[in-house]
Design an enzyme around this catalytic site. Structure first.
Site, short mmCIF file in Angstrom:
data_model
loop_
_atom_site.label_atom_id
_atom_site.label_comp_id
_atom_site.label_asym_id
_atom_site.label_seq_id
_atom_site.Cartn_x
_atom_site.Cartn_y
_atom_site.Cartn_z
N GLY A 7 0.86 -1.08 -0.08
CA GLY A 7 0.01 -0.08 0.06
C GLY A 7 0.91 1.24 0.05
O GLY A 7 0.46 2.18 0.57
N SER A 16 1.78 3.38 -1.94
CA SER A 16 1.35 4.80 -2.70
C SER A 16 0.47 5.61 -2.07
O SER A 16 0.11 6.66 -2.62
CB SER A 16 0.83 4.35 -4.14
N GLY A 40 1.48 5.28 3.22
CA GLY A 40 2.53 4.29 2.56
C GLY A 40 3.66 5.34 1.89
O GLY A 40 5.02 4.77 2.10
N ARG A 94 -12.60 6.48 4.03
CA ARG A 94 -13.98 5.99 3.98
C ARG A 94 -14.66 7.07 2.77
O ARG A 94 -14.23 8.27 3.16
CB ARG A 94 -14.98 6.24 5.15
N ASP A 147 -0.43 5.96 19.10
CA ASP A 147 -0.72 6.41 20.24
C ASP A 147 0.14 6.88 21.23
O ASP A 147 -0.14 7.53 22.39
CB ASP A 147 -1.74 4.99 20.88
N ARG A 194 1.59 9.90 20.33
CA ARG A 194 0.70 10.96 20.57
C ARG A 194 1.06 11.36 22.09
O ARG A 194 0.86 12.43 22.50
CB ARG A 194 -0.58 10.68 20.15
N HIS A 196 -6.68 0.19 19.36
CA HIS A 196 -6.31 1.01 18.66
C HIS A 196 -7.18 1.83 18.16
O HIS A 196 -7.51 2.42 17.01
CB HIS A 196 -5.15 0.54 17.47
N1 APR Z 1 -3.35 -4.02 -2.29
C1 APR Z 1 -2.20 -3.00 -2.02
N2 APR Z 1 -2.68 -1.61 -1.88
C2 APR Z 1 -3.76 -1.11 -1.79
C3 APR Z 1 -5.15 -2.27 -2.01
C4 APR Z 1 -4.70 -3.70 -2.34
N3 APR Z 1 -5.70 -4.56 -2.32
N4 APR Z 1 -6.15 -1.48 -2.18
C5 APR Z 1 -5.67 -0.29 -1.95
N5 APR Z 1 -4.71 -0.22 -1.78
C6 APR Z 1 -3.73 1.15 -1.73
C7 APR Z 1 -4.30 2.36 -2.49
O1 APR Z 1 -4.28 2.05 -3.79
C8 APR Z 1 -3.52 3.31 -1.73
O2 APR Z 1 -2.58 3.67 -2.35
O3 APR Z 1 -3.57 1.47 -0.29
C9 APR Z 1 -3.31 3.01 -0.28
C10 APR Z 1 -4.04 3.80 0.88
O4 APR Z 1 -3.77 5.00 0.84
P1 APR Z 1 -4.84 6.06 1.28
O5 APR Z 1 -6.19 5.70 0.64
O6 APR Z 1 -4.17 7.18 1.17
O7 APR Z 1 -5.11 5.90 2.77
P2 APR Z 1 -4.28 6.13 3.96
O8 APR Z 1 -4.60 7.44 4.67
O9 APR Z 1 -2.90 6.04 3.83
O10 APR Z 1 -4.75 4.88 4.97
C11 APR Z 1 -4.65 3.70 4.84
O11 APR Z 1 -4.42 2.93 7.14
O12 APR Z 1 -4.57 3.90 8.78
C12 APR Z 1 -5.10 3.27 8.09
O13 APR Z 1 -7.47 3.73 8.34
C13 APR Z 1 -6.37 3.89 7.45
O14 APR Z 1 -7.13 1.59 6.78
C14 APR Z 1 -6.53 2.98 6.40
C15 APR Z 1 -4.88 2.91 6.04
#
Ligand code: APR
Length: 316
Positions: free
Chosen positions: A10, A12, A16, A83, A152, A155, A179
């Site tokens: 994840g 990107s 990430g 969400r 946590d 913070r 968490h």
């Molecule tokens: N495999 C790999 N990566 C994925 C998949 C998958 N099947 N589905 C989505 N992603 C990637 C998205 O493409 C995106 O780059 O996960 C990344 C999520 O990034 P954001 O949407 O920016 O979300 P972010 O704020 O980073 O949060 C990610 O962490 O804290 C938790 O609640 C939050 O569950 C959420 C996660």
């Protein structure tokens, strides 16, 4: 030593990308594998221009998932979806649960001995999901699966540093439980340096730590949740795992793990880390009456979240 391969799954995303940047700069990392369903070739190309030795490779899409995990010793998972309007909490749960399940399935097959550090929310449920997946694959080791609750603690340290007027790096406040919301239990009585607050201020500090995620969501006004501080916390935790792998002794981080210190089968407590992961669960320590009440209040929600995760894997 200092020759470790780490995967960010994840890579990107909002968490990430900065997490990958921090891992690229970690001296323990020699190879960094970036997996996502979008944009990883670009993120990897960008990071590869930084003058640190870690070699960065981007892997994109399910066809490259297994290749991204080859030889990895630490797998950090911040993949997920935020969400969106019209999406219920259950929709979000099902999507993130499926993502964590599929990534863990691949990791259990390709690098079964790797430490897995899960950031994807709801962590209270996604760690049990990972466990069930590893059990199904026949390679489950409770010492190697971690829910990252480090934000946590970070913070709590920052807020207490403000209150005491000291450098937050000198503050160490354990935060236990889970968490999310009331499951987050700061143990201010075990903080060093010691903090003594009247009951109303202690309550306010506890609630600020529990609600700190919402503080960021509100301030970002629709642009998402905590990403930079979460990336910092995820990198701090991953580096602690790498230092433990390198044989450094006395590394302690709070983490949400399989546990028998309370009635909840998963619970975050300070964990002594070693070459095999959890070396020793350091338990709850001595709790004040206020903290005992917080633990009691957290258990029903924790148990429900754990069951939700376990049921998800049983049914899907
Ligand atoms: N495999 C790999 N990566 C994925 C998949 C998958 N099947 N589905 C989505 N992603 C990637 C998205 O493409 C995106 O780059 O996960 C990344 C999520 O990034 P954001 O949407 O920016 O979300 P972010 O704020 O980073 O949060 C990610 O962490 O804290 C938790 O609640 C939050 O569950 C959420 C996660």
């Amino acid at each position: 030593q200092n020759q470790h391969k780490v995967a960010v799954m994840g890579a990107s995303g909002g968490i990430g990308q900065p997490l990958s940047l921090l891992m690229k700069q970690a001296p323990q990392v020699s190879q960094l594998s970036l997996y996502d369903i979008v944009h990883t070739p670009g993120v990897a190309a960008d990071l590869s221009h930084i003058e640190s030795p870690a070699k960065v490779t981007g892997f994109v899409g399910p066809d490259q998932l297994k290749a991204s995990l080859e030889g990895c010793e630490v797998v950090v998972i911040p993949a997920g979806v935020p969400r969106k309007p019209g999406m219920t909490r259950d929709d979000l749960f099902n999507t993130n649960a499926s993502i964590v399940r599929d990534l863990c399935k691949a990791a259990a097959e390709v690098c079964p001995k790797a430490f897995v550090a899960i950031i994807s929310n709801p962590v209270n449920s996604t760690v049990p999901i990972a466990t069930e997946v590893y059990k199904k694959a026949g390679v489950y080791d409770p010492k190697r699966i971690f829910g990252v609750t480090t934000l946590d603690i970070v913070r709590a340290n920052a807020f207490i540093g403000e209150i005491l007027g000291v450098d937050p790096r000198e503050v160490n406040c354990p935060v236990i439980g889970g968490h999310a919301g009331v499951t987050i239990i700061p143990l201010v009585s075990q903080c060093t340096p010691s903090v003594s607050l009247p009951a109303d201020r202690l309550k306010a500090l506890t609630e600020r730590i529990q609600d700190a995620g919402t503080e960021v969501v509100k301030a970002k006004a629709g642009a998402g949740s905590a990403t930079l501080s979460m990336a910092y916390a995820g990198a701090r935790f991953a580096v602690s795992l790498l230092r433990a792998l390198d044989g450094e002794e006395g590394i302690v981080e709070c983490s949400y793990v399989r546990s028998d210190v309370t009635e909840s089968p998963y619970f975050s407590t300070p964990i002594l880390l070693g070459k095999n992961g959890v070396e020793k669960n350091l338990g709850l320590g001595t709790l004040t009456d206020f903290e005992k009440e917080l633990v009691k209040g957290a258990l029903p929600e924790l148990l429900a979240s754990i069951k939700k995760g376990e049921d998800f894997v049983a049914k899907n």
